[in-house]
Design an enzyme around this catalytic site. Structure first.
Site, PDB file in Angstrom:
ATOM      1  N   GLU A 197      -7.114  18.830  26.177  1.00 60.95           N
ATOM      2  CA  GLU A 197      -7.607  17.504  26.571  1.00 60.95           C
ATOM      3  C   GLU A 197      -9.130  17.529  26.709  1.00 60.95           C
ATOM      4  O   GLU A 197      -9.800  16.558  26.358  1.00 60.95           O
ATOM      5  CB  GLU A 197      -6.964  17.042  27.889  1.00 60.95           C
ATOM      6  CG  GLU A 197      -5.467  16.804  27.823  1.00 60.95           C
ATOM      7  CD  GLU A 197      -5.068  15.524  27.082  1.00 60.95           C
ATOM      8  OE1 GLU A 197      -5.940  14.779  26.616  1.00 60.95           O
ATOM      9  OE2 GLU A 197      -3.856  15.282  26.966  1.00 60.95           O
TER      10      GLU A 197
ATOM     11  N   HIS B 111      -6.802  12.837  31.392  1.00 65.31           N
ATOM     12  CA  HIS B 111      -5.659  13.715  31.105  1.00 65.31           C
ATOM     13  C   HIS B 111      -5.999  15.178  31.425  1.00 65.31           C
ATOM     14  O   HIS B 111      -5.185  15.918  31.951  1.00 65.31           O
ATOM     15  CB  HIS B 111      -5.241  13.608  29.639  1.00 65.31           C
ATOM     16  CG  HIS B 111      -4.792  12.226  29.251  1.00 65.31           C
ATOM     17  ND1 HIS B 111      -4.661  11.825  27.938  1.00 65.31           N
ATOM     18  CD2 HIS B 111      -4.439  11.152  30.001  1.00 65.31           C
ATOM     19  CE1 HIS B 111      -4.252  10.555  27.913  1.00 65.31           C
ATOM     20  NE2 HIS B 111      -4.120  10.135  29.150  1.00 65.31           N
TER      21      HIS B 111
ATOM     22  N   HIS C 216      -4.585   6.046  20.882  1.00 63.53           N
ATOM     23  CA  HIS C 216      -5.738   6.685  20.241  1.00 63.53           C
ATOM     24  C   HIS C 216      -5.614   6.688  18.719  1.00 63.53           C
ATOM     25  O   HIS C 216      -6.522   6.263  18.010  1.00 63.53           O
ATOM     26  CB  HIS C 216      -5.924   8.119  20.748  1.00 63.53           C
ATOM     27  CG  HIS C 216      -6.134   8.201  22.232  1.00 63.53           C
ATOM     28  ND1 HIS C 216      -6.053   9.362  22.943  1.00 63.53           N
ATOM     29  CD2 HIS C 216      -6.410   7.218  23.138  1.00 63.53           C
ATOM     30  CE1 HIS C 216      -6.283   9.109  24.227  1.00 63.53           C
ATOM     31  NE2 HIS C 216      -6.477   7.815  24.370  1.00 63.53           N
TER      32      HIS C 216
ATOM     33  N   GLU D 157      -1.632   8.128  25.101  1.00 63.17           N
ATOM     34  CA  GLU D 157      -2.139   8.818  23.909  1.00 63.17           C
ATOM     35  C   GLU D 157      -1.882   8.014  22.634  1.00 63.17           C
ATOM     36  O   GLU D 157      -2.682   8.029  21.704  1.00 63.17           O
ATOM     37  CB  GLU D 157      -1.473  10.197  23.773  1.00 63.17           C
ATOM     38  CG  GLU D 157      -2.017  11.249  24.705  1.00 63.17           C
ATOM     39  CD  GLU D 157      -3.414  11.711  24.315  1.00 63.17           C
ATOM     40  OE1 GLU D 157      -3.847  11.456  23.177  1.00 63.17           O
ATOM     41  OE2 GLU D 157      -4.081  12.314  25.156  1.00 63.17           O
TER      42      GLU D 157
ATOM     43  N   GLU E 289      -4.439  12.888  16.379  1.00 59.96           N
ATOM     44  CA  GLU E 289      -3.850  11.948  17.346  1.00 59.96           C
ATOM     45  C   GLU E 289      -2.523  11.383  16.822  1.00 59.96           C
ATOM     46  O   GLU E 289      -1.586  11.179  17.591  1.00 59.96           O
ATOM     47  CB  GLU E 289      -4.814  10.787  17.628  1.00 59.96           C
ATOM     48  CG  GLU E 289      -6.127  11.184  18.288  1.00 59.96           C
ATOM     49  CD  GLU E 289      -5.997  11.459  19.786  1.00 59.96           C
ATOM     50  OE1 GLU E 289      -4.910  11.248  20.340  1.00 59.96           O
ATOM     51  OE2 GLU E 289      -7.001  11.901  20.378  1.00 59.96           O
TER      52      GLU E 289
ATOM     53  N   TRP F  28      -7.127  -0.507  28.482  1.00 54.87           N
ATOM     54  CA  TRP F  28      -7.576  -1.073  27.206  1.00 54.87           C
ATOM     55  C   TRP F  28      -6.491  -0.909  26.132  1.00 54.87           C
ATOM     56  O   TRP F  28      -5.668  -0.003  26.210  1.00 54.87           O
ATOM     57  CB  TRP F  28      -8.888  -0.424  26.746  1.00 54.87           C
ATOM     58  CG  TRP F  28      -8.814   1.055  26.451  1.00 54.87           C
ATOM     59  CD1 TRP F  28      -9.000   2.080  27.340  1.00 54.87           C
ATOM     60  CD2 TRP F  28      -8.504   1.679  25.189  1.00 54.87           C
ATOM     61  NE1 TRP F  28      -8.835   3.298  26.720  1.00 54.87           N
ATOM     62  CE2 TRP F  28      -8.538   3.081  25.400  1.00 54.87           C
ATOM     63  CE3 TRP F  28      -8.213   1.208  23.916  1.00 54.87           C
ATOM     64  CZ2 TRP F  28      -8.290   4.003  24.377  1.00 54.87           C
ATOM     65  CZ3 TRP F  28      -7.965   2.126  22.897  1.00 54.87           C
ATOM     66  CH2 TRP F  28      -8.001   3.504  23.140  1.00 54.87           C
TER      67      TRP F  28
ATOM     68  N   ASP G 177     -10.110   8.532  28.296  1.00 55.73           N
ATOM     69  CA  ASP G 177      -8.679   8.826  28.505  1.00 55.73           C
ATOM     70  C   ASP G 177      -8.450  10.340  28.522  1.00 55.73           C
ATOM     71  O   ASP G 177      -7.734  10.872  29.366  1.00 55.73           O
ATOM     72  CB  ASP G 177      -7.819   8.258  27.353  1.00 55.73           C
ATOM     73  CG  ASP G 177      -7.585   6.753  27.467  1.00 55.73           C
ATOM     74  OD1 ASP G 177      -8.192   6.111  28.338  1.00 55.73           O
ATOM     75  OD2 ASP G 177      -6.775   6.230  26.660  1.00 55.73           O
ATOM     76  N   GLU G 178      -9.073  11.021  27.546  1.00 54.03           N
ATOM     77  CA  GLU G 178      -8.861  12.475  27.424  1.00 54.03           C
ATOM     78  C   GLU G 178      -9.342  13.190  28.683  1.00 54.03           C
ATOM     79  O   GLU G 178      -8.693  14.130  29.139  1.00 54.03           O
ATOM     80  CB  GLU G 178      -9.588  13.051  26.191  1.00 54.03           C
ATOM     81  CG  GLU G 178      -9.363  12.312  24.875  1.00 54.03           C
ATOM     82  CD  GLU G 178      -7.947  12.387  24.333  1.00 54.03           C
ATOM     83  OE1 GLU G 178      -7.013  12.712  25.093  1.00 54.03           O
ATOM     84  OE2 GLU G 178      -7.774  12.103  23.122  1.00 54.03           O
TER      85      GLU G 178
HETATM   86 FE   LIG Z   1      -5.304  13.699  25.057  1.00 51.73          FE
HETATM   87 FE   LIG Z   2      -5.774  11.509  22.424  1.00 51.47          FE
END
Ligand SMILES: [Fe+2]
Ligand SMILES: [Fe+2]
Length: 330
Positions: free
Chosen positions: A165, A201, A115, A112, A76, A33, A197-198
């Site tokens: 994360e 990770h 974000h 990252e 972020e 995305w 996403d986090e």
């Molecule tokens: Fe992250």
């Molecule tokens: Fe992040």
């Protein structure tokens, strides 16, 4: 061999698997995305209506919510600090050839980076926040840098990122839930996808640690112990609102997150417990005496911290930040 040289050897040994770990945990750029998937299309005819809708829905969200969203976004946006820190870790080398660890750091950074980007654009369109004050805070935070107490040690850094994360997963996910509850589906979806996403990770960094536990158990245990003993400092702990270096902004941001249940001291203990379970700390073998003691300390830590966290009192009233206009205090 010195501890540093062993670490370098371990990093070298793991290098061959990093490429496959990138494939396992990161998503190809063509498939992942992008911020614009969750924002009004500025080329489209309905752009202004969509922006108006964002601004209307934004009125439904309380003051503390905006403070947390701003703080999360600034955290972020300080990504240059984290990338440069990780590039400097022992075993990561962006200068000589195609070092797989440097490739990991670049690809992780690239994910990252989206974000802060999506949150920044959303906040700008919401009309609820003072963007100039926020931008100043971001610039200060990047200019000030940070010290997370990991040195250049890959073991400590991977403990830190495994923890962090998961912490960001929790906070973006809770923000998503509040947004949805207040009728803001679009913002909810956006924060939920960031939290996804986090989580990926988190799994990646946890696997790095798992692999190190297999080849250098005692030193990995010691690194986990050192990080938890000194406590995981949040990446934005140098946060400040204005030119004044002595600032309570980070403390007040943390209080706000705790007050609305986005990230609490109980979450901190839960993350620690999850890491202990995930790395099967109780089952690690071949430990030195010193590492055995570190294990014992770690195993007892969640219960101890739980008792302490119950005593923490959070101020009931919102703290007035420059980032969010007081007119919308609810
Ligand atoms: Fe992250
Ligand atoms: Fe992040």
């Amino acid at each position: 061999m010195s501890l540093k040289n062993v670490r370098l050897e371990v990093m070298k040994f793991l290098e061959k698997d990093v490429e496959s770990l990138i494939e396992k945990y990161l998503i190809p750029i063509e498939k992942i995305w992008q911020p614009t998937d969750f924002l009004p299309n500025s080329e489209g005819d309905t752009f202004f209506e969509e922006v108006r809708e964002i601004r209307e829905l934004s009125k439904e969200l309380p003051y503390d919510f905006w403070v947390v969203l701003v703080g999360d976004m600034i955290t972020e946006e300080a990504l240059p600090t984290y990338e440069s820190w990780l590039m400097d870790v022992e075993g990561v080398n962006q200068v000589d050839g195609e070092n797989p660890w440097a490739k990991w750091v670049r690809h992780w950074t690239a994910e990252e980076n989206r974000h802060g980007d999506v949150l920044n654009k959303y906040l700008y369109l919401s009309g609820r926040v003072n963007m100039r004050e926020i931008e100043k805070t971001t610039q200060y935070l990047i200019a000030d840098g940070f010290d997370i107490g990991t040195d250049r040690d890959p073991y400590k850094n991977f403990v830190y990122t495994s923890f962090q994360e998961l912490a960001t997963y929790i906070s973006h996910n809770r923000v998503a839930k509040i947004a949805k509850k207040c009728g803001n589906k679009q913002l909810g979806k956006m924060c939920q996808i960031i939290s996804g996403d986090e989580m990926r990770h988190h799994h990646a960094y946890s696997e790095f640690v798992e692999r190190i536990f297999k080849v250098d158990p005692s030193q990995m245990m010691m690194a986990f112990y050192y990080m938890m003993k000194q406590k995981i400092t949040m990446p934005a702990h140098f946060l400040r609102e204005s030119g004044n270096k002595i600032s309570t902004a980070f403390e007040e941001f943390s209080n706000t997150a705790q007050r609305i249940g986005v990230y609490t001291s109980t979450d901190y203990v839960d993350i620690l417990q999850k890491l202990i379970t995930r790395w099967e700390i109780d089952k690690v073998t071949n430990l030195t005496d010193e590492a055995e003691k570190a294990r014992e300390y770690l195993m007892n830590l969640p219960a101890r911290m739980h008792r302490l966290s119950e005593r923490i009192k959070i101020p009931e009233n919102s703290f007035q930040f420059k980032w969010v206009e007081p007119a919308i205090v609810k």
